[in-house]
Design a protein around this motif. Sequence first.
Motif, PDB file in Angstrom:
ATOM      1  N   GLU A 189       0.842  -1.206   0.000  1.00  0.00           N
ATOM      2  CA  GLU A 189       0.000   0.000   0.000  1.00  0.00           C
ATOM      3  C   GLU A 189       0.881   1.263   0.000  1.00  0.00           C
ATOM      4  OE1 GLU A 189      -2.486   0.842   3.427  1.00  0.00           O
ATOM      5  OE2 GLU A 189      -4.050   1.721   2.167  1.00  0.00           O
ATOM      6  N   ASP A 195      -7.740  -2.447   7.940  1.00  0.00           N
ATOM      7  CA  ASP A 195      -9.047  -1.819   8.226  1.00  0.00           C
ATOM      8  C   ASP A 195     -10.155  -2.247   7.273  1.00  0.00           C
ATOM      9  OD1 ASP A 195      -7.676  -0.475   6.150  1.00  0.00           O
ATOM     10  OD2 ASP A 195      -8.706   1.414   6.525  1.00  0.00           O
ATOM     11  N   GLY A 241      -4.569   0.270  10.495  1.00  0.00           N
ATOM     12  CA  GLY A 241      -4.249   1.297   9.491  1.00  0.00           C
ATOM     13  C   GLY A 241      -5.480   1.897   8.851  1.00  0.00           C
ATOM     14  N   TYR A 242      -6.064   2.918   9.460  1.00  0.00           N
ATOM     15  CA  TYR A 242      -7.303   3.548   8.967  1.00  0.00           C
ATOM     16  C   TYR A 242      -6.988   4.838   8.210  1.00  0.00           C
ATOM     17  CZ  TYR A 242      -9.845   0.305  11.977  1.00  0.00           C
ATOM     18  OH  TYR A 242     -10.350  -0.835  12.547  1.00  0.00           O
ATOM     19  N   GLY A 243      -7.943   5.299   7.398  1.00  0.00           N
ATOM     20  CA  GLY A 243      -7.838   6.596   6.737  1.00  0.00           C
ATOM     21  C   GLY A 243      -7.801   7.701   7.798  1.00  0.00           C
ATOM     22  N   PHE A 297     -14.974  11.554   0.648  1.00  0.00           N
ATOM     23  CA  PHE A 297     -15.163  10.774  -0.579  1.00  0.00           C
ATOM     24  C   PHE A 297     -14.060   9.717  -0.711  1.00  0.00           C
ATOM     25  CE2 PHE A 297     -13.493  15.017  -2.125  1.00  0.00           C
ATOM     26  CZ  PHE A 297     -12.165  14.637  -2.305  1.00  0.00           C
ATOM     27  N   ASN A 329     -12.393   5.877  -0.138  1.00  0.00           N
ATOM     28  CA  ASN A 329     -12.980   4.580  -0.527  1.00  0.00           C
ATOM     29  C   ASN A 329     -13.357   3.697   0.673  1.00  0.00           C
ATOM     30  OD1 ASN A 329     -10.443   3.752   0.302  1.00  0.00           O
ATOM     31  ND2 ASN A 329      -9.664   3.425  -1.780  1.00  0.00           N
ATOM     32  N   HIS A 344     -18.937   8.259   5.929  1.00  0.00           N
ATOM     33  CA  HIS A 344     -18.804   8.853   4.592  1.00  0.00           C
ATOM     34  C   HIS A 344     -20.141   9.451   4.164  1.00  0.00           C
ATOM     35  CE1 HIS A 344     -15.268   6.327   4.851  1.00  0.00           C
ATOM     36  NE2 HIS A 344     -14.772   6.884   3.763  1.00  0.00           N
ATOM     37  N   ILE A 400      -6.815   6.631  -3.170  1.00  0.00           N
ATOM     38  CA  ILE A 400      -7.585   6.387  -1.938  1.00  0.00           C
ATOM     39  C   ILE A 400      -9.008   6.950  -2.063  1.00  0.00           C
ATOM     40  CG2 ILE A 400      -6.981   8.515  -0.694  1.00  0.00           C
ATOM     41  CD1 ILE A 400      -6.348   6.771   1.770  1.00  0.00           C
ATOM     42  N   ASP A 425      -3.295   2.333  -3.735  1.00  0.00           N
ATOM     43  CA  ASP A 425      -4.131   1.780  -2.650  1.00  0.00           C
ATOM     44  C   ASP A 425      -4.357   0.278  -2.880  1.00  0.00           C
ATOM     45  OD1 ASP A 425      -5.572   1.545  -0.395  1.00  0.00           O
ATOM     46  OD2 ASP A 425      -7.124   2.987  -0.940  1.00  0.00           O
ATOM     47  N   ASP A 461      -4.104  -2.547  -1.016  1.00  0.00           N
ATOM     48  CA  ASP A 461      -4.914  -3.432  -0.151  1.00  0.00           C
ATOM     49  C   ASP A 461      -6.391  -3.259  -0.456  1.00  0.00           C
ATOM     50  OD1 ASP A 461      -4.942  -0.839   0.993  1.00  0.00           O
ATOM     51  OD2 ASP A 461      -5.417  -1.628   2.978  1.00  0.00           O
ATOM     52  N   THR A 462      -6.794  -2.011  -0.666  1.00  0.00           N
ATOM     53  CA  THR A 462      -8.218  -1.719  -0.826  1.00  0.00           C
ATOM     54  C   THR A 462      -8.732  -2.125  -2.205  1.00  0.00           C
ATOM     55  OG1 THR A 462      -7.969   0.052   0.747  1.00  0.00           O
ATOM     56  CG2 THR A 462      -9.901   0.156  -0.682  1.00  0.00           C
TER      57      THR A 462
HETATM   58  N1  F2R Z   1      -5.242   4.896   5.347  1.00  0.00           N
HETATM   59  C1  F2R Z   1      -4.818   3.856   4.874  1.00  0.00           C
HETATM   60  N2  F2R Z   1      -3.512   3.632   4.727  1.00  0.00           N
HETATM   61  C2  F2R Z   1      -2.527   4.614   5.037  1.00  0.00           C
HETATM   62  C3  F2R Z   1      -1.477   4.160   5.940  1.00  0.00           C
HETATM   63  C4  F2R Z   1      -1.753   3.057   6.858  1.00  0.00           C
HETATM   64  C5  F2R Z   1      -0.487   2.805   7.612  1.00  0.00           C
HETATM   65  N3  F2R Z   1       0.054   1.551   7.158  1.00  0.00           N
HETATM   66  C6  F2R Z   1      -0.763   2.808   9.090  1.00  0.00           C
HETATM   67  O1  F2R Z   1      -0.474   1.781   9.738  1.00  0.00           O
HETATM   68  O2  F2R Z   1      -1.252   3.806   9.629  1.00  0.00           O
HETATM   69  N4  F2R Z   1      -5.628   2.868   4.460  1.00  0.00           N
HETATM   70  C7  F2R Z   1      -7.022   2.836   4.642  1.00  0.00           C
HETATM   71  O3  F2R Z   1      -7.595   4.108   4.295  1.00  0.00           O
HETATM   72  C8  F2R Z   1      -8.364   4.029   3.070  1.00  0.00           C
HETATM   73  C9  F2R Z   1      -9.805   4.234   3.401  1.00  0.00           C
HETATM   74  O4  F2R Z   1      -9.931   5.538   3.853  1.00  0.00           O
HETATM   75  P1  F2R Z   1     -11.306   6.114   4.383  1.00  0.00           P
HETATM   76  O5  F2R Z   1     -11.877   5.174   5.356  1.00  0.00           O
HETATM   77  O6  F2R Z   1     -12.125   6.513   3.247  1.00  0.00           O
HETATM   78  O7  F2R Z   1     -10.750   7.378   5.168  1.00  0.00           O
HETATM   79  P2  F2R Z   1     -10.922   8.955   4.944  1.00  0.00           P
HETATM   80  O8  F2R Z   1      -9.924   9.623   5.763  1.00  0.00           O
HETATM   81  O9  F2R Z   1     -12.354   9.305   5.148  1.00  0.00           O
HETATM   82  O10 F2R Z   1     -10.621   9.202   3.380  1.00  0.00           O
HETATM   83  C10 F2R Z   1      -9.368   8.852   2.860  1.00  0.00           C
HETATM   84  C11 F2R Z   1      -8.608  10.070   2.339  1.00  0.00           C
HETATM   85  O11 F2R Z   1      -9.236  10.610   1.197  1.00  0.00           O
HETATM   86  C12 F2R Z   1      -9.029  12.041   1.171  1.00  0.00           C
HETATM   87  N5  F2R Z   1     -10.368  12.684   1.227  1.00  0.00           N
HETATM   88  C13 F2R Z   1     -11.542  12.107   1.483  1.00  0.00           C
HETATM   89  N6  F2R Z   1     -12.538  13.000   1.434  1.00  0.00           N
HETATM   90  C14 F2R Z   1     -11.992  14.192   1.133  1.00  0.00           C
HETATM   91  C15 F2R Z   1     -12.524  15.498   0.951  1.00  0.00           C
HETATM   92  N7  F2R Z   1     -13.829  15.779   1.044  1.00  0.00           N
HETATM   93  N8  F2R Z   1     -11.637  16.486   0.650  1.00  0.00           N
HETATM   94  C16 F2R Z   1     -10.323  16.227   0.529  1.00  0.00           C
HETATM   95  N9  F2R Z   1      -9.759  14.999   0.697  1.00  0.00           N
HETATM   96  C17 F2R Z   1     -10.579  13.987   0.992  1.00  0.00           C
HETATM   97  C18 F2R Z   1      -8.207  12.365   2.404  1.00  0.00           C
HETATM   98  O12 F2R Z   1      -6.843  12.349   2.071  1.00  0.00           O
HETATM   99  C19 F2R Z   1      -8.557  11.205   3.329  1.00  0.00           C
HETATM  100  O13 F2R Z   1      -7.643  10.961   4.367  1.00  0.00           O
HETATM  101  C20 F2R Z   1      -8.089   2.665   2.508  1.00  0.00           C
HETATM  102  O14 F2R Z   1      -6.974   2.737   1.653  1.00  0.00           O
HETATM  103  C21 F2R Z   1      -7.726   1.847   3.721  1.00  0.00           C
HETATM  104  O15 F2R Z   1      -6.890   0.763   3.392  1.00  0.00           O
END
Ligand code: F2R
Length: 318
Positions: free
Chosen positions: A31, A61, A97-99, A128, A130, A162, A228, A261, A263-264
């Motif tokens: 990842e 996660d 490992g969560y977002g 938005f 995944n 989300h 992601i 990304d 793993d996902t």
């Molecule tokens: N986060 C990870 N991996 C990173 C590192 C893990 C490391 N190994 C550790 O141990 O810590 N993986 C997981 O996260 C992804 C799923 O993310 P989810 O649940 O959607 O989270 P989030 O934070 O809601 O969204 C992810 C990123 O997308 C961008 N984003 C989302 N909405 C946005 C918006 N409205 N405006 C701007 N950016 C936005 C951000 O960068 C968020 O952080 C999967 O890969 C899972 O495996």
Amino acid sequence: MIDKSQLTIESRFEGCLLGLAVGDALGAPFEGKPADDITRQYRNAQDLIENPPPGELWYTDDTQMAIGVAESLVKCGRINERELCKRFAANYLPQRGYGAGAKVVLEAMVDGRDHKALAANHFPGGSFGNGAAMRVAPVGLMFRHNQKQLWQEARLSALPTHVHPLGIEGAQVLALAVGIASTTEAFDRDEFFTNLSDKCNSLEYSGPLRRAAQLSDVRNLALFGNGIEATSSVVTAIAAFGLSPYSYEETIGNAILLGGDTDTIAAMAGAISGAYLGPAIPNHLLENLEDREQGKTYLETLASKLCAAHEKITKTGQ
Ligand code: F2R
Ligand code: MG
Ligand code: MG
């Protein structure tokens, strides 16, 4: 080739949950890496499948949250927000490992703080990412008999973390892909992608899904993205399945070779592939999947309970 008409529904449920977990766990060590780093190490998908990184396959996660979705469906027979959040909080393990945004929302759930306000405001318009799509496969299985209900329940399953329309629709499209795959006996590429693209509200999904129907060369899979964000990973996973519907190995191997990304995308592609093929995961991978508290054996039992819950709602017409 397995004759799909001989598959039991339960074997497809098990194939889907294990397919998700193995894709997630095999993709996890890669990842965030660029594709070039991975393709320098592995010639092709088969090479990666035959020579996985040493050690136990430890899921992240993606699987942990899909377990929460499946557990809440088993308990309630539909998505119940309070029960779903309770399962997400009980299962939360930061080392999976969560977002970044999901972590903030889940920690509020664990502490009993206002997680809904965070889900709405941590990112402008909500997330938005995944994360809603990566965990939604159990919804696709549970409501495989009713696409309208599947679409509504997938939305409800996304909302705790989300609320952005593209994060929600990514989950709906992925759930529908799982639902269709789990009811299909003979894969028809045009029919599969038309069913999916016709259901979409946003061009961000319908456009790439129409292009994915024409995809025949794995070298063009990367055009669908490896990010992601739901819009740069959900269709990629569906397209990886569409390229190799008769091979779980090629489906997840090609997804991982994209980098990003990994793993996902492999978890989502593996869930669809397992829902279609049933027991198709190579033994050497399955035997190496973690098998403690909520590992392989737990997932097999959960798949069987989810299948029983599905059969109950189809009999009672709920
Ligand atoms: N986060 C990870 N991996 C990173 C590192 C893990 C490391 N190994 C550790 O141990 O810590 N993986 C997981 O996260 C992804 C799923 O993310 P989810 O649940 O959607 O989270 P989030 O934070 O809601 O969204 C992810 C990123 O997308 C961008 N984003 C989302 N909405 C946005 C918006 N409205 N405006 C701007 N950016 C936005 C951000 O960068 C968020 O952080 C999967 O890969 C899972 O495996
Ligand atoms: Mg993950
Ligand atoms: Mg990931």
